[in-house]
Design an enzyme around this catalytic site. Structure first.
Site, PDB file in Angstrom:
ATOM      1  CB  CYS A   3      -0.920  -0.028   1.230  1.00 50.50           C
ATOM      2  SG  CYS A   3      -1.826   1.513   1.466  1.00 50.50           S
ATOM      3  CB  CYS A   6       0.827   1.324   4.452  1.00 48.77           C
ATOM      4  SG  CYS A   6      -0.813   1.006   5.153  1.00 48.77           S
ATOM      5  CG  ASP A  29      -3.012  14.172  -5.077  1.00 50.42           C
ATOM      6  OD1 ASP A  29      -3.958  13.477  -4.689  1.00 50.42           O
ATOM      7  OD2 ASP A  29      -2.384  13.945  -6.134  1.00 50.42           O
ATOM      8  CG  HIS A  45      -4.531  -0.538   5.011  1.00 48.77           C
ATOM      9  ND1 HIS A  45      -3.967   0.079   3.912  1.00 48.77           N
ATOM     10  CD2 HIS A  45      -5.476  -1.360   4.528  1.00 48.77           C
ATOM     11  CE1 HIS A  45      -4.546  -0.376   2.818  1.00 48.77           C
ATOM     12  NE2 HIS A  45      -5.465  -1.260   3.159  1.00 48.77           N
ATOM     13  CG  ASN A  85     -12.679   9.660  -5.644  1.00 50.01           C
ATOM     14  OD1 ASN A  85     -13.713  10.313  -5.735  1.00 50.01           O
ATOM     15  ND2 ASN A  85     -11.507  10.104  -6.068  1.00 50.01           N
ATOM     16  CG  HIS A  98      -7.283   8.795  -0.185  1.00 50.51           C
ATOM     17  ND1 HIS A  98      -7.337   7.457  -0.495  1.00 50.51           N
ATOM     18  CD2 HIS A  98      -7.520   9.454  -1.339  1.00 50.51           C
ATOM     19  CE1 HIS A  98      -7.609   7.321  -1.785  1.00 50.51           C
ATOM     20  NE2 HIS A  98      -7.730   8.527  -2.328  1.00 50.51           N
ATOM     21  CG  HIS A 100      -9.019  13.605  -2.918  1.00 48.41           C
ATOM     22  ND1 HIS A 100      -7.972  13.549  -3.807  1.00 48.41           N
ATOM     23  CD2 HIS A 100      -9.546  12.353  -2.896  1.00 48.41           C
ATOM     24  CE1 HIS A 100      -7.880  12.318  -4.307  1.00 48.41           C
ATOM     25  NE2 HIS A 100      -8.830  11.569  -3.773  1.00 48.41           N
TER      26      HIS A 100
END
Ligand code: 5GP
Ligand code: ZN
Length: 112
Positions: A3, A6, A29, A45, A85, A98, A100
């Site tokens: 990941c 991670c 980002d 996670h 998303n 996550h 944004h």
């Protein structure tokens, strides 16, 4: 576990850190979609919002509670947008929860 986020948490992949506390990390980002584009993630996670339930919702709450500090740190005094998303139709590309945080200009009102 393979990941990317991670690995960013572990410091194995560099990131441009904006905010960090015991449970949350926020970083810029790599492919910004607005003048300010920060990703806010839990240090634990979790794949996405779709994997939240009563046993782990506190983790998501801590991530969201860090958003105002991220916004302040990023100078988003006129507002911003928070997006997450989920899965294929949501166009999720990194399967570590996550949010944004986008801003720094007037964002369009419509969703595509
Ligand atoms: P998603 O498409 O899953 O909603 O969002 C994943 C985001 O992670 C994308 O906006 C993408 O640009 C960003 N991203 C992917 N890999 C990296 C990376 O290694 N570092 C940083 N800072 N952002 C990344
Ligand atoms: Zn992860």
């Amino acid at each position: 576990m393979d990941c990317i986020f991670c690995k960013i948490i572990a410091g194995e992949i560099p990131s441009s850190k904006v905010y960090e506390d015991e449970h949350v990390l926020a970083f810029k980002d790599i492919n910004p979609q607005a003048p300010v584009h920060v990703l806010v993630i839990p240090k634990t996670h979790i794949e996405s919002v779709d994997k939240l339930d009563a046993t782990n919702a506190d983790i998501a709450a801590k991530v969201l509670a860090a958003v105002p500090a991220v916004a302040r740190q990023s100078g988003l005094t006129e507002g911003y947008r928070v997006i997450t998303n989920v899965g294929k139709h949501g166009c999720q590309s990194v399967f570590h929860l996550h949010f944004h945080v986008l801003g720094g200009k007037q964002l369009p009102a419509e969703m595509s």
